[in-house]
Enzyme design. Structure first.
Site, mmCIF file in Angstrom:
data_model
loop_
_atom_site.group_PDB
_atom_site.id
_atom_site.type_symbol
_atom_site.label_atom_id
_atom_site.label_comp_id
_atom_site.label_asym_id
_atom_site.label_seq_id
_atom_site.Cartn_x
_atom_site.Cartn_y
_atom_site.Cartn_z
ATOM 1 N N HIS A 85 0.825 -1.214 0.000
ATOM 2 C CA HIS A 85 0.000 0.000 0.000
ATOM 3 C C HIS A 85 0.862 1.268 0.000
ATOM 4 O O HIS A 85 0.524 2.260 0.643
ATOM 5 C CB HIS A 85 -0.946 0.027 1.200
ATOM 6 C CG HIS A 85 -1.950 -1.079 1.199
ATOM 7 N ND1 HIS A 85 -3.219 -0.947 0.693
ATOM 8 C CD2 HIS A 85 -1.870 -2.353 1.659
ATOM 9 C CE1 HIS A 85 -3.880 -2.085 0.847
ATOM 10 N NE2 HIS A 85 -3.088 -2.963 1.417
ATOM 11 N N ASN A 158 -10.303 -2.838 2.535
ATOM 12 C CA ASN A 158 -10.019 -2.849 1.098
ATOM 13 C C ASN A 158 -11.317 -2.612 0.335
ATOM 14 O O ASN A 158 -12.407 -2.622 0.926
ATOM 15 C CB ASN A 158 -9.438 -4.200 0.680
ATOM 16 C CG ASN A 158 -7.951 -4.325 1.013
ATOM 17 O OD1 ASN A 158 -7.261 -3.324 1.226
ATOM 18 N ND2 ASN A 158 -7.466 -5.546 1.050
ATOM 19 N N TYR A 372 1.044 -4.049 12.178
ATOM 20 C CA TYR A 372 0.974 -2.617 11.868
ATOM 21 C C TYR A 372 1.764 -1.778 12.866
ATOM 22 O O TYR A 372 2.455 -0.834 12.492
ATOM 23 C CB TYR A 372 -0.494 -2.163 11.777
ATOM 24 C CG TYR A 372 -1.200 -2.725 10.551
ATOM 25 C CD1 TYR A 372 -1.370 -4.096 10.391
ATOM 26 C CD2 TYR A 372 -1.679 -1.899 9.546
ATOM 27 C CE1 TYR A 372 -1.995 -4.618 9.267
ATOM 28 C CE2 TYR A 372 -2.317 -2.418 8.421
ATOM 29 C CZ TYR A 372 -2.463 -3.776 8.294
ATOM 30 O OH TYR A 372 -3.083 -4.291 7.187
HETATM 31 FE FE1 HDE Z 1 -2.402 -4.771 5.539
HETATM 32 N N1 HDE Z 1 -0.586 -3.961 5.996
HETATM 33 N N2 HDE Z 1 -1.767 -6.571 6.157
HETATM 34 N N3 HDE Z 1 -4.174 -5.618 4.958
HETATM 35 N N4 HDE Z 1 -3.065 -2.989 4.893
HETATM 36 C C1 HDE Z 1 -0.238 -2.680 5.837
HETATM 37 O O1 HDE Z 1 0.878 -1.406 7.461
HETATM 38 C C2 HDE Z 1 -0.639 -6.812 6.865
HETATM 39 C C3 HDE Z 1 -4.531 -6.923 5.122
HETATM 40 C C4 HDE Z 1 -4.315 -2.693 4.449
HETATM 41 O O2 HDE Z 1 -3.069 3.558 4.015
HETATM 42 C C5 HDE Z 1 1.098 -2.369 6.459
HETATM 43 O O3 HDE Z 1 1.169 0.803 7.842
HETATM 44 C C6 HDE Z 1 -0.566 -8.193 7.254
HETATM 45 C C7 HDE Z 1 -5.941 -7.100 4.917
HETATM 46 C C8 HDE Z 1 -4.378 -1.306 4.056
HETATM 47 O O4 HDE Z 1 -1.438 3.355 5.461
HETATM 48 C C9 HDE Z 1 1.526 -3.701 7.072
HETATM 49 C C10 HDE Z 1 -1.701 -8.780 6.743
HETATM 50 C C11 HDE Z 1 -6.414 -5.852 4.624
HETATM 51 C C12 HDE Z 1 -3.110 -0.793 4.303
HETATM 52 C C13 HDE Z 1 0.367 -4.592 6.722
HETATM 53 C C14 HDE Z 1 -2.448 -7.762 6.067
HETATM 54 C C15 HDE Z 1 -5.304 -4.947 4.645
HETATM 55 C C16 HDE Z 1 -2.314 -1.874 4.833
HETATM 56 C C17 HDE Z 1 2.089 -1.703 5.547
HETATM 57 C C18 HDE Z 1 -2.103 -10.241 6.840
HETATM 58 C C19 HDE Z 1 -7.861 -5.461 4.278
HETATM 59 C C20 HDE Z 1 -2.631 0.609 4.039
HETATM 60 C C21 HDE Z 1 2.148 -0.245 5.978
HETATM 61 C C22 HDE Z 1 -2.384 -10.668 8.158
HETATM 62 C C23 HDE Z 1 -8.759 -5.665 5.378
HETATM 63 C C24 HDE Z 1 -2.894 1.522 5.194
HETATM 64 C C25 HDE Z 1 1.363 -0.175 7.172
HETATM 65 C C26 HDE Z 1 -2.431 2.923 4.876
HETATM 66 C C27 HDE Z 1 -0.977 -1.727 5.239
HETATM 67 C C28 HDE Z 1 0.317 -5.862 7.125
HETATM 68 C C29 HDE Z 1 -3.647 -8.029 5.383
HETATM 69 C C30 HDE Z 1 -5.458 -3.557 4.338
HETATM 70 C C31 HDE Z 1 2.866 -4.244 6.609
HETATM 71 C C32 HDE Z 1 0.549 -8.833 8.059
HETATM 72 C C33 HDE Z 1 -6.726 -8.410 5.047
HETATM 73 C C34 HDE Z 1 -5.579 -0.574 3.486
HETATM 74 O O5 HDE Z 1 1.655 -3.591 8.458
#
Ligand code: HDE
Length: 700
Positions: A85, A158, A372
Site C-alpha cells: 500500500h 479494502n 501494523y
Molecule cells: Fe495490511 N498492511 N496486512 N491488509 N493494509 C499494511 O501497514 C498486513 C490486510 C491494508 O493507508 C502495512 O502501515 C498483514 C488485509 C491497508 O497506510 C503492514 C496482513 C487488509 C493498508 C500490513 C495484512 C489490509 C495496509 C504496511 C495479513 C484489508 C494501508 C504499511 C495478516 C482488510 C494503510 C502499514 C495505509 C498496510 C500488514 C492483510 C489492508 C505491513 C501482516 C486483510 C488498506 O503492516
C-alpha cells in the site's frame, strides 16, 4: 564581479546570481509583510541563493553551516515507503452517525444521531511502489482513522470484501510473490507474472479473491466510486456486555464504477496520477465524495449455521442472508495541507480500537494486530510516531510511557510509574486505569476451539475454497464474466511457466467449467481436469450486489465530460452542453487543438486542455462540436482520431453535431444507441454501452 545583495530584513527580491536569477519573495507573513527565512535553529538566513566560497570562483567552505544544514535535511527527506500500500492518496472529512445503535455497541460515535467525529482516509493500491501509477489492476486499500472522543478507531479495509489468504503467516509469501520478482526487479505494480500465479495456483484458498481481482472491481473509475469493506468479522459490544458479530461496509454515494482494461492501461500513460488528481480536484472544487457506513450484524447461532466459517477472511456473507443496515455517512471535505506530513506519515493500526468494538479470532486479523504497530517503528523511526499530528488522538491521552527518539511531549512531575503515592497527602498522582469505562476485551472471545489448546493448524471449517468463488462468477452479468475470463487470459499469458498456467486452469475447473474452458481456449491450451479440492464446492444462490453492472447505469454527478472544439465550432451548442452537464452535477472540460482562446461561431471559448495531452480515456463521455472544416483538418491528426476511436472502443457515449461526421467516419465509429445528437447527449452521457463491446473487442 557577482553583485552581492544582502538585505537581512524586508527584502522584496532575494539575492541573485549576476542579477539574473531574482526570485520574488511573496509578501506575506507576520513581520511587515513576510516571515523570515531561518535555519532550523531559528537564525535568520541572509542569502539562500549562494553557498560560501573561498573567493569568487573558489571551493565551497566546510564552514557553510547554512548550506550543510539544508543539504543534510534534504538528504534525509525520504522515509521507507510502506512495504504494501505504498502508493496512496489521503483526505480529511467527518463521519456522522445517522442511526444510533446503542443496543449493539457502546462506542461513543454510534450513540447519537447527528454526532460527528473527524476522520482521515487513505486510499491506496497494494503492489506498486510510492511512485507507481494509479490505475494498475490491483486491490484498493480503504483505510479510515476516526478521531473519536474515546480514542482513535482505525478501520483499515479494502475495496474487496475478501482476502487472498486465511492465515497471517502466509502474508509475506503472498506479497513477495506479487511484488517485483526477486532477481529482475520487475514487473512494477502488476500481478501478471510467474511468481504471483505460481503462488496462487498452489494456494487454492485464494481462488475467491482471484475472482474479484480479475473482475472490474480492480479497475475503478475513481476512488470516489469504490466500495470499502472491513473484510474480517469484528464484534460490536453494548453497555451490557452483550456481543454480536459484525462486518463493515462503505457504500459510495456516487455509485460503483469501473473502467475498461484497455482504458486503465492507457490512463496509466496519459496521467499516472489519475486517481490522486481526481480525488484532490473533486474536493478542491467542493464536490465532496460521500459514503454510507453499513453493517451486517449476526450472532453465534447464525455463524454456526453457515456452510463456511465467518472467521475465514476468504468468505463473505451474502447480503441476501444478512441485509446491510446503514448507520452513518462519511464525507471527505478537505484535502491534506501537506502530503508528506499527513498522507505519508499517517499510521493506521488495527489495534486502534474503542470500547464497543472488538476483534474476532480471524487468524488473518490476529496477525495484523501485531504487524501494523511493528511496521510503523520501521517506517517512522520511533515509538513516538503517535505524537505526529495526523496520528495523535484528538481526545486527551496520558500514560507513563516516556522518552524515546523524537519525544515531543514534556511530561511534568516526578512520578513516571504507577502505582505511586507522590500526590498530595500521599495520594497517587498521574493518570489512573478506568475499570468501568476502559476498553475491556470481550470475555467470550474464543470461538469454536478451546483456547487452552495450542494448535498449529487450519480449522476444518476453512477447507472449502471454491463455493464462494463460483457464487461470485455466477453473480456477474455476461459482460462482466467476459471481462474476468479475458483478465485471466491476459494475466496468464504473461506467465512463462506452462505448468503454472495449467495448475490455475485446474483450479478454475472447480469454480466454473465454462470459465476454465474459456480461459484455456484463450491461452491456446487444453483444459486440464479439475484439481482435487480439499472440500467439494456446493451451490450458493446468485447475489446481485456482487456485480457492478447490475447496480445500474452511472449517474452524471461526479463525472467528467469532454467537449472537443476547434476554430469555428458552434458556440451556442457548446454553452448549452456546459449548462446541461453542470446542472446534472457533472463537470465539463473543453478540449481543443490548442489550449486557451478558441474563436467559435459566436464568441471565443477558452479551452482547458490541449487535445494531444488529453486523450478521451481521462473522461466519462465525449461530445464533438466541430465545423465540417475543422473535422476535415482533424482527420489528419492521430490525437483526434485516437480520441474518438478510444471513446468508441471504451463503450462511452459520443455526442456530435453534423460537422463532426467526417472525424467519426475516420475513427471507425459505427452508429449505435451510444452515438447521439448533441440534443440527446446530456441525458445518456455517463452511461456505458456494453452491447457495443463485442463489436470493438475480442473477449475470451
Ligand atoms: Fe495490511 N498492511 N496486512 N491488509 N493494509 C499494511 O501497514 C498486513 C490486510 C491494508 O493507508 C502495512 O502501515 C498483514 C488485509 C491497508 O497506510 C503492514 C496482513 C487488509 C493498508 C500490513 C495484512 C489490509 C495496509 C504496511 C495479513 C484489508 C494501508 C504499511 C495478516 C482488510 C494503510 C502499514 C495505509 C498496510 C500488514 C492483510 C489492508 C505491513 C501482516 C486483510 C488498506 O503492516
Amino acid at each position: 564581479m557577482t553583485e552581492k545583495v544582502t538585505k537581512d530584513q524586508e527584502f522584496e527580491t532575494a539575492p541573485g546570481n549576476g542579477g539574473e536569477l531574482h526570485q520574488q519573495v511573496p509578501a506575506s507573513g507576520p513581520h511587515g509583510g513576510h516571515s523570515h527565512l531561518t535555519t532550523n535553529h531559528g537564525m535568520r538566513i541572509s542569502d539562500n541563493q549562494n553557498s560560501l566560497k573561498a573567493g569568487e570562483r573558489g571551493p565551497t567552505l566546510l564552514e557553510d553551516f547554512v548550506l550543510r544544514e539544508k543539504i543534510f535535511h534534504f538528504d534525509h527527506e525520504r522515509i521507507p515507503e510502506r512495504i504494501v500500500h505504498a502508493r496512496g492518496s489521503g483526505a480529511h472529512g467527518y463521519f456522522e452517525c445517522t442511526t444510533a445503535i446503542p443496543e449493539l455497541s457502546m462506542a461513543s460515535l454510534f450513540q447519537q444521531e447527528g454526532d460527528r467525529v473527524p476522520v482521515f482516509v487513505r486510499f491506496s493500491t497494494v503492489a506498486g511502489g510510492a511512485g507507481s501509477a494509479d490505475t494498475p489492476r490491483d486491490v484498493r486499500g480503504f483505510a479510515v482513522k476516526f478521531y473519536t472522543g474515546e480514542g482513535n478507531w482505525d478501520l483499515i479495509g479494502n475495496n474487496i470484501p475478501v482476502f487472498f489468504i486465511q492465515d497471517a503467516i502466509k502474508f509475506p509469501d503472498l506479497i513477495h510473490a506479487v511484488k517485483m520478482e526477486a532477481d529482475r526487479g520487475y514487473p512494477q505494480a502488476a500481478s501478471a507474472h510467474d511468481t504471483f500465479w505460481d503462488f496462487i495456483g498452489l494456494m487454492p484458498e485464494s481462488t475467491h479473491m482471484i475472482m474479484w481481482a480479475m473482475s472490474d472491481r480492480t479497475l475503478p473509475r475513481s476512488l470516489r466510486m469504490i466500495e470499502g469493506f472491513g473484510v474480517h468479522t469484528f464484534r460490536l459490544v453494548n453497555a451490557g456486555g452483550e456481543a454480536m458479530f459484525v462486518k463493515f461496509h462503505w457504500r459510495p454515494k456516487l455509485g460503483l464504477q469501473s473502467t475498461c482494461w484497455d482504458e486503465a492501461v492507457k490512463i496509466a500513460g496519459a496521467d499516472s496520477d489519475y486517481h490522486r488528481r481526481d480525488l484532490f480536484e473533486a474536493i478542491d472544487g467542493g464536490n465532496f465524495p460521500e459514503w454510507d457506513l453499513a453493517i451486517q450484524v449476526f450472532d453465534e447461532d447464525f455463524a454456526a449455521a453457515q456452510p463456511y466459517d465467518v472467521l475465514d477472511s476468504t468468505k463473505l456473507i451474502p447480503e441476501e442472508d444478512v441485509p446491510l443496515q446503514v448507520i452513518g455517512r462519511m464525507v471527505l471535505d478537505r484535502n491534506p495541507d501537506n502530503f508528506f506530513a499527513e498522507t505519508e506519515q499517517v499510521a493506521f493500526l488495527p489495534t486502534n480500537i474503542v470500547p464497543g468494538i472488538d476483534f474476532s479470532n480471524d487468524p488473518l486479523l490476529q496477525g495484523r494486530l501485531f504487524s501494523y504497530l511493528d511496521t510503523q517503528k520501521s517506517r517512522l523511526g520511533t515509538t513516538n510516531f503517535h505524537q505526529i499530528p495526523i496520528n495523535a488522538p484528538k481526545c486527551p491521552f496520558a500514560n507513563f510511557q516516556r522518552d524515546g527518539m523524537m519525544q515531543t511531549m514534556v511530561p511534568t512531575g516526578r512520578a513516571n510509574y504507577e502505582p505511586n503515592s507522590l500526590g498530595d497527602n500521599g495520594e497517587a498522582t498521574g493518570p489512573r486505569e478506568c475499570p468501568t469505562t476502559g476498553f475491556d476485551t470481550e470475555p467470550t472471545n474464543h470461538e469454536r476451539n478451546d483456547p487452552t489448546e495450542k494448535l498449529r493448524l487450519r480449522a476444518a471449517s476453512f477447507a472449502d475454497h471454491y463455493s464462494q468463488a463460483r457464487m461470485f462468477y455466477r453473480s456477474q452479468t455476461v459482460v462482466e464474466q467476459a471481462h474476468m475470463a479475458s483478465a485471466l487470459v491476459f494475466e496468464l499469458s504473461k506467465v512463462g511457466i506452462e505448468a503454472v498456467r495449467a495448475r490455475i486452469l485446474g483450479n478454475l475447473q472447480n469454480v466454473d467449467e465454462d470459465l476454465a474452458v474459456r480461459v484455456a481456449v484463450g491461452l491456446n491450451m487444453d483444459c486440464p481436469p479439475a484439481n482435487p479440492a480439499a472440500r467439494e464446492p456446493f451451490e450458493m444462490a446468485v447475489s446481485d450486489p456482487l456485480s457492478i453492472i447490475k447496480q445500474g447505469d452511472p449517474m452524471m454527478k461526479g463525472r467528467k465530460i469532454a467537449v472537443l472544439i476547434d476554430e469555428g465550432s458552434n458556440s451556442d451548442a457548446i454553452h448549452t452542453l456546459i449548462t446541461e452537464v453542470t446542472e446534472a452535477g457533472g463537470t465539463v472540460a473543453i478540449i481543443a487543438p490548442k489550449i486557451g482562446a478558441t474563436k467559435c461561431s459566436g464568441d471565443t471559448i477558452i479551452a482547458d486542455h490541449q487535445l494531444a495531452g488529453s486523450p478521451s480515456v481521462l473522461f466519462d463521455a465525449v461530445a464533438l462540436v466541430l465545423s465540417a472544416k475543422a473535422a476535415a483538418k482533424l482527420c489528419a491528426d492521430s490525437a483526434a482520431i485516437g480520441f474518438v476511436m478510444d471513446a468508441f472502443s471504451h463503450v462511452k457515449t459520443i455526442g456530435h453535431d453534423e460537422g463532426a461526421q467526417a472525424l467519426l467516419d475516420k475513427a471507425g465509429v459505427v452508429p449505435d444507441a451510444g452515438v447521439v445528437a448533441l440534443s440527446e447527449f446530456a441525458g445518456v452521457a455517463p452511461r456505458r454501452h456494453w452491447d457495443r463491446e463485442p463489436k470493438v473487442r475480442t473477449l475470451a
